[in-house]
Design a protein around this motif. Structure first.
Motif, PDB file in Angstrom:
ATOM      1  N   ARG A 114      -3.905   3.654 -14.648  1.00 40.43           N
ATOM      2  CA  ARG A 114      -2.441   3.623 -14.575  1.00 40.43           C
ATOM      3  C   ARG A 114      -1.907   2.201 -14.401  1.00 40.43           C
ATOM      4  O   ARG A 114      -0.769   2.026 -13.993  1.00 40.43           O
ATOM      5  CB  ARG A 114      -1.957   4.506 -13.433  1.00 40.43           C
ATOM      6  N   GLY A 115      -2.733   1.211 -14.683  1.00 42.00           N
ATOM      7  CA  GLY A 115      -2.307  -0.189 -14.563  1.00 42.00           C
ATOM      8  C   GLY A 115      -3.243  -0.962 -13.661  1.00 42.00           C
ATOM      9  O   GLY A 115      -4.265  -1.468 -14.090  1.00 42.00           O
ATOM     10  N   PHE A 116      -2.877  -1.056 -12.380  1.00 38.42           N
ATOM     11  CA  PHE A 116      -3.671  -1.784 -11.398  1.00 38.42           C
ATOM     12  C   PHE A 116      -3.731  -0.975 -10.115  1.00 38.42           C
ATOM     13  O   PHE A 116      -2.905  -0.103  -9.871  1.00 38.42           O
ATOM     14  CB  PHE A 116      -3.028  -3.149 -11.108  1.00 38.42           C
ATOM     15  N   ARG A 117      -4.722  -1.316  -9.268  1.00 38.09           N
ATOM     16  CA  ARG A 117      -4.807  -0.661  -7.964  1.00 38.09           C
ATOM     17  C   ARG A 117      -5.215  -1.670  -6.902  1.00 38.09           C
ATOM     18  O   ARG A 117      -5.991  -2.593  -7.165  1.00 38.09           O
ATOM     19  CB  ARG A 117      -5.778   0.514  -7.970  1.00 38.09           C
ATOM     20  N   LYS A 120      -8.187  -3.411 -12.148  1.00 40.59           N
ATOM     21  CA  LYS A 120      -7.635  -2.629 -13.257  1.00 40.59           C
ATOM     22  C   LYS A 120      -7.813  -1.154 -12.948  1.00 40.59           C
ATOM     23  O   LYS A 120      -8.776  -0.754 -12.284  1.00 40.59           O
ATOM     24  CB  LYS A 120      -8.370  -2.963 -14.561  1.00 40.59           C
ATOM     25  N   LYS A 161       5.440  -4.274  -3.659  1.00 39.19           N
ATOM     26  CA  LYS A 161       5.322  -2.869  -4.045  1.00 39.19           C
ATOM     27  C   LYS A 161       5.289  -2.027  -2.771  1.00 39.19           C
ATOM     28  O   LYS A 161       4.249  -1.868  -2.136  1.00 39.19           O
ATOM     29  CB  LYS A 161       4.049  -2.625  -4.873  1.00 39.19           C
ATOM     30  N   GLY A 188      -0.412   1.262  -9.920  1.00 35.94           N
ATOM     31  CA  GLY A 188       0.667   1.240 -10.895  1.00 35.94           C
ATOM     32  C   GLY A 188       0.712  -0.070 -11.654  1.00 35.94           C
ATOM     33  O   GLY A 188      -0.211  -0.870 -11.612  1.00 35.94           O
ATOM     34  N   ASP A 189       1.827  -0.277 -12.307  1.00 31.94           N
ATOM     35  CA  ASP A 189       1.993  -1.444 -13.160  1.00 31.94           C
ATOM     36  C   ASP A 189       2.349  -2.681 -12.345  1.00 31.94           C
ATOM     37  O   ASP A 189       3.003  -2.578 -11.305  1.00 31.94           O
ATOM     38  CB  ASP A 189       3.092  -1.163 -14.189  1.00 31.94           C
ATOM     39  N   LEU A 190       1.908  -3.824 -12.814  1.00 28.18           N
ATOM     40  CA  LEU A 190       2.362  -5.120 -12.319  1.00 28.18           C
ATOM     41  C   LEU A 190       3.015  -5.809 -13.506  1.00 28.18           C
ATOM     42  O   LEU A 190       2.368  -5.994 -14.541  1.00 28.18           O
ATOM     43  CB  LEU A 190       1.200  -5.959 -11.784  1.00 28.18           C
ATOM     44  N   THR A 191       4.251  -6.193 -13.359  1.00 27.46           N
ATOM     45  CA  THR A 191       4.972  -6.766 -14.494  1.00 27.46           C
ATOM     46  C   THR A 191       4.436  -8.141 -14.876  1.00 27.46           C
ATOM     47  O   THR A 191       4.559  -8.544 -16.026  1.00 27.46           O
ATOM     48  CB  THR A 191       6.475  -6.862 -14.187  1.00 27.46           C
ATOM     49  N   GLN A 200       1.067 -11.109 -13.810  1.00 24.31           N
ATOM     50  CA  GLN A 200      -0.125 -11.412 -13.032  1.00 24.31           C
ATOM     51  C   GLN A 200      -0.325 -12.922 -13.030  1.00 24.31           C
ATOM     52  O   GLN A 200      -0.002 -13.599 -14.005  1.00 24.31           O
ATOM     53  CB  GLN A 200      -1.375 -10.761 -13.618  1.00 24.31           C
TER      54      GLN A 200
END
Length: 157
Positions: free
Chosen positions: A111-114, A108, A53, A71-74, A76
């Motif tokens: 907006r998804g993950f940080r 978490k 990213k 943001g998103d992680l497609t 994990q």
């Protein structure tokens, strides 16, 4: 400024290859960007899924004490590497540094993950003190450890 996630992925893959890892790209661009493997002294293969990213600041971006990916992680995985190449606003051709983060340090977020292991000052990202061990060659070396999935900040390695 043109933003190229593909370049960031290839740059990080090249860093892994330079460190002796084998790099495998998927046939479809879903999930992990690539998988890396390395032969261990006992003959077993170490596998790490990798998501890249890139961070591409603009000239207008202000200073931040905490900076990184939100943001998103497609996908994990407990053994994964979240690689964050940090580009500079003034010289965007090559990352100024790369963070190699274990999934245990990804949180978490609404907006998804940080994962924010850097700070941003005067147009350039730099490792935050407690996260410095995860950056560049030192961080890439940590990826090889059996303890990779459980690494935390503030723990001597």
């Amino acid at each position: 400024m043109r933003v190229s996630d593909f370049f960031a992925e290839l740059y990080v893959a090249g860093r892994f290859a330079d460190a002796g890892w084998n790099v495998y790209f998927p046939r479809r661009d879903r999930g992990f960007d690539f998988i890396v493997t390395k032969c261990l002294p006992d003959g077993m293969q170490l596998l790490r899924p990798v998501q890249v990213k890139g961070k591409y600041p603009t000239i207008e971006k202000g200073d931040k004490n905490v900076y990184g990916y939100i943001g998103d992680l497609t996908e994990q995985h407990r053994d994964m590497v979240l690689a964050i190449p940090f580009f500079s606003a003034s010289t965007p051709d090559v990352p100024t540094c790369v963070a190699y983060m274990p999934f245990g340090l990804v949180r978490k977020h609404s907006r998804g993950f940080r994962c924010e292991p850097a700070s941003f000052r005067d147009g350039v990202a730099a490792a935050r003190r407690d996260y410095a061990k995860f950056f560049d060659e030192a961080g890439l070396t940590l990826v090889e450890g059996a303890d990779w999935p459980t690494l935390r900040i503030g723990v001597a390695t």
